[in-house]
Design a protein around this motif. Structure first.
Motif, PDB file in Angstrom:
ATOM      1  N   MET A  58       1.072  -1.230   0.042  1.00 36.29           N
ATOM      2  CA  MET A  58      -0.113   0.008  -0.004  1.00 36.29           C
ATOM      3  C   MET A  58       0.869   1.416   0.135  1.00 36.29           C
ATOM      4  N   ARG A  59       2.108   1.276  -0.353  1.00 46.08           N
ATOM      5  CA  ARG A  59       2.892   2.303  -0.501  1.00 46.08           C
ATOM      6  C   ARG A  59       2.117   3.502  -1.317  1.00 46.08           C
ATOM      7  N   GLY A  60       2.443   4.742  -0.725  1.00 47.66           N
ATOM      8  CA  GLY A  60       1.767   5.651  -1.501  1.00 47.66           C
ATOM      9  C   GLY A  60       0.347   6.046  -1.354  1.00 47.66           C
ATOM     10  N   PRO A 284      11.738  -6.370  13.544  1.00 45.68           N
ATOM     11  CA  PRO A 284      13.110  -5.852  12.990  1.00 45.68           C
ATOM     12  C   PRO A 284      13.154  -4.929  11.891  1.00 45.68           C
ATOM     13  N   LEU A 285      12.155  -4.962  10.949  1.00 38.88           N
ATOM     14  CA  LEU A 285      12.052  -4.053   9.728  1.00 38.88           C
ATOM     15  C   LEU A 285      11.392  -2.577  10.438  1.00 38.88           C
ATOM     16  N   HIS A 286      10.925  -2.703  11.403  1.00 37.52           N
ATOM     17  CA  HIS A 286      10.552  -1.108  12.190  1.00 37.52           C
ATOM     18  C   HIS A 286      11.277  -1.056  13.623  1.00 37.52           C
ATOM     19  N   GLY A 287      10.790  -0.987  14.762  1.00 35.19           N
ATOM     20  CA  GLY A 287      11.406  -0.305  15.849  1.00 35.19           C
ATOM     21  C   GLY A 287      12.761  -1.312  16.310  1.00 35.19           C
ATOM     22  N   LEU A 288      12.549  -2.475  16.079  1.00 31.20           N
ATOM     23  CA  LEU A 288      13.559  -3.457  16.649  1.00 31.20           C
ATOM     24  C   LEU A 288      15.123  -3.199  15.738  1.00 31.20           C
ATOM     25  N   ALA A 289      14.818  -2.349  14.769  1.00 32.98           N
ATOM     26  CA  ALA A 289      15.972  -2.078  14.021  1.00 32.98           C
ATOM     27  C   ALA A 289      16.971  -1.301  14.793  1.00 32.98           C
ATOM     28  N   ASN A 290      16.275  -0.534  15.960  1.00 24.87           N
ATOM     29  CA  ASN A 290      17.649  -0.156  16.699  1.00 24.87           C
ATOM     30  C   ASN A 290      18.614  -0.867  17.176  1.00 24.87           C
ATOM     31  N   LYS A 325      21.034 -10.509   4.630  1.00 25.66           N
ATOM     32  CA  LYS A 325      20.372  -9.407   5.528  1.00 25.66           C
ATOM     33  C   LYS A 325      20.205  -8.084   4.928  1.00 25.66           C
ATOM     34  N   VAL A 326      19.327  -7.161   5.657  1.00 26.70           N
ATOM     35  CA  VAL A 326      19.527  -6.017   5.244  1.00 26.70           C
ATOM     36  C   VAL A 326      20.508  -5.152   6.097  1.00 26.70           C
ATOM     37  N   VAL A 327      20.715  -3.976   5.562  1.00 27.51           N
ATOM     38  CA  VAL A 327      21.527  -3.267   6.799  1.00 27.51           C
ATOM     39  C   VAL A 327      20.717  -2.342   7.653  1.00 27.51           C
ATOM     40  N   HIS A 328      20.457  -2.740   8.706  1.00 25.23           N
ATOM     41  CA  HIS A 328      19.586  -2.039   9.593  1.00 25.23           C
ATOM     42  C   HIS A 328      19.835  -0.656   9.965  1.00 25.23           C
ATOM     43  N   GLY A 329      19.117   0.071  10.068  1.00 24.86           N
ATOM     44  CA  GLY A 329      19.191   1.710  10.419  1.00 24.86           C
ATOM     45  C   GLY A 329      19.305   2.446   8.915  1.00 24.86           C
ATOM     46  N   PHE A 330      19.274   1.948   7.906  1.00 23.56           N
ATOM     47  CA  PHE A 330      19.417   2.444   6.830  1.00 23.56           C
ATOM     48  C   PHE A 330      18.204   2.136   5.924  1.00 23.56           C
ATOM     49  N   GLY A 331      17.679   3.185   5.050  1.00 23.41           N
ATOM     50  CA  GLY A 331      16.510   2.850   4.323  1.00 23.41           C
ATOM     51  C   GLY A 331      15.162   3.452   5.174  1.00 23.41           C
ATOM     52  N   HIS A 332      14.167   3.529   4.157  1.00 23.01           N
ATOM     53  CA  HIS A 332      12.919   3.794   4.942  1.00 23.01           C
ATOM     54  C   HIS A 332      11.832   3.836   3.911  1.00 23.01           C
ATOM     55  N   GLY A 333      10.523   3.613   4.253  1.00 26.83           N
ATOM     56  CA  GLY A 333       9.332   3.332   3.651  1.00 26.83           C
ATOM     57  C   GLY A 333       8.938   4.599   2.854  1.00 26.83           C
ATOM     58  N   VAL A 334       9.152   5.751   3.557  1.00 25.35           N
ATOM     59  CA  VAL A 334       8.507   7.079   3.103  1.00 25.35           C
ATOM     60  C   VAL A 334       9.727   8.081   2.779  1.00 25.35           C
ATOM     61  N   GLY A 377      20.689  -1.303  -6.741  1.00 19.58           N
ATOM     62  CA  GLY A 377      19.675  -0.740  -7.779  1.00 19.58           C
ATOM     63  C   GLY A 377      18.242  -0.893  -7.376  1.00 19.58           C
ATOM     64  N   LYS A 378      17.737  -1.335  -6.176  1.00 22.63           N
ATOM     65  CA  LYS A 378      16.492  -1.167  -5.868  1.00 22.63           C
ATOM     66  C   LYS A 378      16.054  -0.654  -4.460  1.00 22.63           C
ATOM     67  N   VAL A 379      16.891  -0.148  -3.844  1.00 17.86           N
ATOM     68  CA  VAL A 379      16.733   0.452  -2.580  1.00 17.86           C
ATOM     69  C   VAL A 379      16.295   2.023  -2.917  1.00 17.86           C
ATOM     70  N   LYS A 380      15.059   2.389  -2.372  1.00 22.62           N
ATOM     71  CA  LYS A 380      14.642   3.742  -2.797  1.00 22.62           C
ATOM     72  C   LYS A 380      15.550   4.885  -1.754  1.00 22.62           C
ATOM     73  N   ASN A 381      15.480   4.536  -0.764  1.00 17.55           N
ATOM     74  CA  ASN A 381      16.487   5.447   0.030  1.00 17.55           C
ATOM     75  C   ASN A 381      17.579   4.770   0.821  1.00 17.55           C
ATOM     76  N   PRO A 384      20.599   6.863   6.319  1.00 21.18           N
ATOM     77  CA  PRO A 384      20.077   6.405   7.386  1.00 21.18           C
ATOM     78  C   PRO A 384      18.867   7.092   8.104  1.00 21.18           C
ATOM     79  N   ASN A 385      18.426   6.011   8.804  1.00 15.65           N
ATOM     80  CA  ASN A 385      17.073   6.653   9.535  1.00 15.65           C
ATOM     81  C   ASN A 385      17.486   6.650  11.229  1.00 15.65           C
ATOM     82  N   VAL A 386      16.313   6.835  11.796  1.00 18.86           N
ATOM     83  CA  VAL A 386      16.474   7.140  13.192  1.00 18.86           C
ATOM     84  C   VAL A 386      17.259   5.864  13.955  1.00 18.86           C
ATOM     85  N   ASP A 387      17.158   4.707  13.728  1.00 20.35           N
ATOM     86  CA  ASP A 387      17.291   3.449  14.360  1.00 20.35           C
ATOM     87  C   ASP A 387      18.934   3.410  14.078  1.00 20.35           C
ATOM     88  N   ALA A 388      19.714   3.850  13.284  1.00 21.16           N
ATOM     89  CA  ALA A 388      20.846   3.676  13.236  1.00 21.16           C
ATOM     90  C   ALA A 388      21.786   4.362  14.194  1.00 21.16           C
TER      91      ALA A 388
HETATM   92  N1  CMX Z   1      19.329  -2.926   3.443  1.00 23.09           N
HETATM   93  C1  CMX Z   1      19.369  -3.851   2.550  1.00 23.09           C
HETATM   94  N2  CMX Z   1      18.379  -3.813   1.449  1.00 23.09           N
HETATM   95  C2  CMX Z   1      17.464  -2.994   1.610  1.00 23.09           C
HETATM   96  C3  CMX Z   1      17.525  -1.864   2.595  1.00 23.09           C
HETATM   97  C4  CMX Z   1      18.493  -2.086   3.370  1.00 23.09           C
HETATM   98  N3  CMX Z   1      18.694  -1.146   4.424  1.00 23.09           N
HETATM   99  N4  CMX Z   1      16.466  -0.873   2.408  1.00 23.09           N
HETATM  100  C5  CMX Z   1      15.718  -1.366   1.540  1.00 23.09           C
HETATM  101  N5  CMX Z   1      16.285  -2.388   1.080  1.00 23.09           N
HETATM  102  C6  CMX Z   1      15.559  -3.501  -0.174  1.00 23.09           C
HETATM  103  C7  CMX Z   1      14.483  -3.902   0.389  1.00 23.09           C
HETATM  104  O1  CMX Z   1      14.557  -5.076   1.324  1.00 23.09           O
HETATM  105  C8  CMX Z   1      13.514  -4.331  -0.985  1.00 23.09           C
HETATM  106  O2  CMX Z   1      14.171  -5.517  -1.463  1.00 23.09           O
HETATM  107  P1  CMX Z   1      13.501  -6.573  -2.157  1.00 23.09           P
HETATM  108  O3  CMX Z   1      12.847  -5.802  -3.131  1.00 23.09           O
HETATM  109  O4  CMX Z   1      14.316  -7.620  -2.365  1.00 23.09           O
HETATM  110  O5  CMX Z   1      12.335  -7.023  -1.121  1.00 23.09           O
HETATM  111  C9  CMX Z   1      14.280  -3.277  -1.973  1.00 23.09           C
HETATM  112  O6  CMX Z   1      15.238  -2.685  -1.168  1.00 23.09           O
HETATM  113  C10 CMX Z   1      13.052  -2.005  -1.913  1.00 23.09           C
HETATM  114  O7  CMX Z   1      12.847  -1.750  -0.736  1.00 23.09           O
HETATM  115  P2  CMX Z   1      12.389   0.012  -0.575  1.00 23.09           P
HETATM  116  O8  CMX Z   1      11.158   0.192  -1.264  1.00 23.09           O
HETATM  117  O9  CMX Z   1      13.473   0.899  -0.926  1.00 23.09           O
HETATM  118  O10 CMX Z   1      12.180  -0.056   1.035  1.00 23.09           O
HETATM  119  P3  CMX Z   1      10.808  -0.378   1.818  1.00 23.09           P
HETATM  120  O11 CMX Z   1       9.736   0.396   1.858  1.00 23.09           O
HETATM  121  O12 CMX Z   1      10.223  -1.752   0.943  1.00 23.09           O
HETATM  122  O13 CMX Z   1      11.312  -0.860   3.272  1.00 23.09           O
HETATM  123  C11 CMX Z   1      12.560  -0.460   5.234  1.00 23.09           C
HETATM  124  C12 CMX Z   1      11.561  -0.088   4.053  1.00 23.09           C
HETATM  125  C13 CMX Z   1      12.937   0.439   6.398  1.00 23.09           C
HETATM  126  C14 CMX Z   1      11.874  -1.548   5.888  1.00 23.09           C
HETATM  127  C15 CMX Z   1      14.012  -0.915   4.557  1.00 23.09           C
HETATM  128  O14 CMX Z   1      14.387   0.195   4.166  1.00 23.09           O
HETATM  129  C16 CMX Z   1      14.995  -1.859   5.664  1.00 23.09           C
HETATM  130  O15 CMX Z   1      14.452  -3.055   5.591  1.00 23.09           O
HETATM  131  N6  CMX Z   1      15.760  -1.139   6.144  1.00 23.09           N
HETATM  132  C17 CMX Z   1      16.387  -1.766   7.186  1.00 23.09           C
HETATM  133  C18 CMX Z   1      15.646  -1.883   8.441  1.00 23.09           C
HETATM  134  C19 CMX Z   1      15.505  -0.755   9.131  1.00 23.09           C
HETATM  135  O16 CMX Z   1      16.317   0.359   9.379  1.00 23.09           O
HETATM  136  N7  CMX Z   1      14.174  -0.518   9.604  1.00 23.09           N
HETATM  137  C20 CMX Z   1      13.755   0.757  10.336  1.00 23.09           C
HETATM  138  C21 CMX Z   1      13.139   1.964   9.755  1.00 23.09           C
HETATM  139  C22 CMX Z   1      12.509   3.099  10.549  1.00 23.09           C
HETATM  140  C23 CMX Z   1      11.524   2.539  11.700  1.00 23.09           C
HETATM  141  O17 CMX Z   1      10.480   2.385  11.193  1.00 23.09           O
HETATM  142  O18 CMX Z   1      11.940   2.470  12.622  1.00 23.09           O
END
Ligand code: CMX
Length: 451
Positions: A58-60, A284-290, A325-334, A377-381, A384-388
């Motif tokens: 439901m993004r956007g 772990p993709l939300h608050g547990l990311a810290n 694994k993902v790199v926790h603390g980086f990236g964001h849904g919005v 090539g797929k990560v939209k952001n 770093p986010n708050v949890d880093a």
């Molecule tokens: N490390 C590795 N891969 C990442 C990434 C990261 N930090 N951020 C995004 N991606 C990947 C996604 O897993 C997704 O891969 P697939 O298509 O293979 O599933 C792709 O990039 C596209 O993702 P996106 O549209 O950029 O991001 P989403 O809106 O789907 O997800 C989030 C957002 C935060 C879950 C994601 O960036 C992520 O997993 N970050 C690491 C966990 C994290 O720090 N979460 C805390 C966010 C803040 C909070 O809510 O507290």
């Protein structure tokens, strides 16, 4: 007679100062505003929803009213129109030029107005007066193995608090819908007030001697939280004020906020609603990311030592990604830029702990991680986010038990979820019930459209 008239004037003045009275004044005009919006613009189309949006979490899709804050992808969060740097300038502080008092943010979220220091001090006192936790709550937590994750113990405590819900009683007694905001207010303020003793009980049970520390009635909300955990360093008190302020709210679509609002829309009381929020936060993709982000930083130092080179860091990031694994603390849904909640924590670190090895490591990662995530090539952001950042600050002042950190995020989030729940009931927002479809439905729809 004149004496009594004087007294009435004083109590009228006091009642205008008090948070609940301000809300009582604000609610009718906001109800009218919502009615007008529905009747005048209800049929206006809000862009096009695509199949990608349906399949992509439901993004956007704009589909929810959330009054207390709004996230701009480029600029970050605004609480009732105020950015984090603006809040740090205008909200009352405990120390001159210091971090905002979270009670001030709570007032702002609820009323849209910046409170005076007197109003904030009165609210601190009110929260303290509401903070007594019934004994059974601790027994419920004690029934869990001490090895249970802190978030599990914290949620169990919140569920145990629920038995005192004013909302549940009032609803059972048939309180009309228009008045439900009042017991919601009582529950939310009680909940916010009781979380610091519950959270610190969990901490001291798992990681310390199990003995609780009494609240200090001279301290504000966040400082008392730190004190009850066992940390009285004035810098830690300032950190806790900043931590609770910036984690409180992040518009409505994130998992903890949305869950609280969704569950509340069934007229589940604020305790039930907020326990659901906390369970979402524990992912772990939300608050547990810290927790995960700090464990990751520590694992780098453990493997490479603190004099890690840029090339070693790049290898470590790639190794993490290649292991699935993902790199926790980086990236964001919005967000599409560095999270301002990260930036203000960085400012705090530069002021109080510039030499901290984990902070220096994170500063290097700020250069190394984004280009690598971009290369995927797929990560939209990639930023770093708050949890880093939050974990390493707590760690610096001795709160090094990483598994506990998300609980503090949870204490803070009660302010945002609670404020919106009060407005949900004040505006009489309806049961949330979006439409879902099957893959077959989508396939047929697309086929018909193409034809
Ligand atoms: N490390 C590795 N891969 C990442 C990434 C990261 N930090 N951020 C995004 N991606 C990947 C996604 O897993 C997704 O891969 P697939 O298509 O293979 O599933 C792709 O990039 C596209 O993702 P996106 O549209 O950029 O991001 P989403 O809106 O789907 O997800 C989030 C957002 C935060 C879950 C994601 O960036 C992520 O997993 N970050 C690491 C966990 C994290 O720090 N979460 C805390 C966010 C803040 C909070 O809510 O507290």
């Amino acid at each position: 007679m004149a004496f009594f008239r004087g007294l009435t004037a004083v109590s009228r003045l006091r009642s205008r100062m008090d948070l609940k009275s301000q809300l009582r004044e604000l609610i009718p005009e906001q109800q009218d505003r919502l009615k007008k919006l529905k009747s005048e613009h209800g049929k206006v189309q809000l862009g096009n929803i695509t199949v990608d949006m349906v399949l992509g979490g439901m993004r956007g899709i704009i589909g929810m009213l959330w009054e207390t804050s709004l996230v701009d992808p480029e600029e970050g969060i605004r609480f009732r129109g105020l950015s984090i740097p603006e809040c740090r300038k205008v909200l009352p502080t405990a120390v001159e030029g210091g971090e905002p008092l979270p009670e001030g943010l709570l007032w702002l979220l609820l009323t849209g107005k910046v409170p005076t220091k007197d109003q904030v001090d009165a609210l601190s006192k009110e929260l303290l007066a509401r903070s007594t936790v019934p004994a059974h709550v601790y027994k419920v937590i004690d029934a869990l193995p001490v090895t249970a994750h802190p978030m599990t113990q914290f949620t169990a405590g919140i569920m145990a608090l629920q038995v005192e819900s004013e909302f549940q009683k009032a609803y059972g007694n048939g309180l009309p819908k228009s008045k439900l905001w009042e017991p919601t207010y009582e529950d939310c303020l009680n909940l916010i007030a009781r979380l610091p003793p519950v959270a610190s009980y969990v901490y001291r049970r798992i990681f310390k001697d199990g003995k609780s520390i009494e609240a200090d009635d001279s301290l504000d909300y966040a400082a008392n939280l730190s004190h009850m955990l066992g940390f009285d360093d004035p810098r830690m008190l300032e950190l806790m004020r900043l931590h609770v302020t910036i984690h409180a709210d992040h518009e409505g679509g994130n998992i903890s906020s949305h869950t609280g609002h969704l569950v509340g829309s069934a007229l589940s009381d604020p305790y039930l609603s907020f326990a659901s929020s906390v369970n979402g936060l524990a992912g772990p993709l939300h608050g547990l990311a810290n927790q995960e982000a700090l464990l990751w930083l520590k694992s780098i130092i453990q493997e490479t030592g603190s004099d890690v080179t840029t090339d070693q860091l790049k290898d470590y990031v790639w190794k993490t990604l290649k292991s699935g694994k993902v790199v926790h603390g980086f990236g964001h849904g919005v967000l599409r830029r560095t999270d301002p909640r990260y930036l203000c924590q960085r400012e705090f670190a530069l002021k109080y702990l510039p030499e901290d090895p984990l902070f220096q490591l994170l500063s290097k990662l700020y250069e190394v991680v984004p280009p690598i995530l971009t290369e995927l090539g797929k990560v939209k952001n990639p930023w770093p986010n708050v949890d880093a950042h939050s974990g390493l600050l707590l760690n610096h002042f001795g709160l090094s038990e990483t598994r506990y950190h998300t609980v503090l995020f949870g204490v803070s989030r009660s302010m945002g979820v609670g404020s919106q729940l009060i407005w949900d009931r004040a505006l009489g927002l309806p049961l949330e019930r979006p439409k879902s479809v099957t893959m077959e439905w989508l396939e047929n729809y697309c086929k018909n459209k193409a034809a």
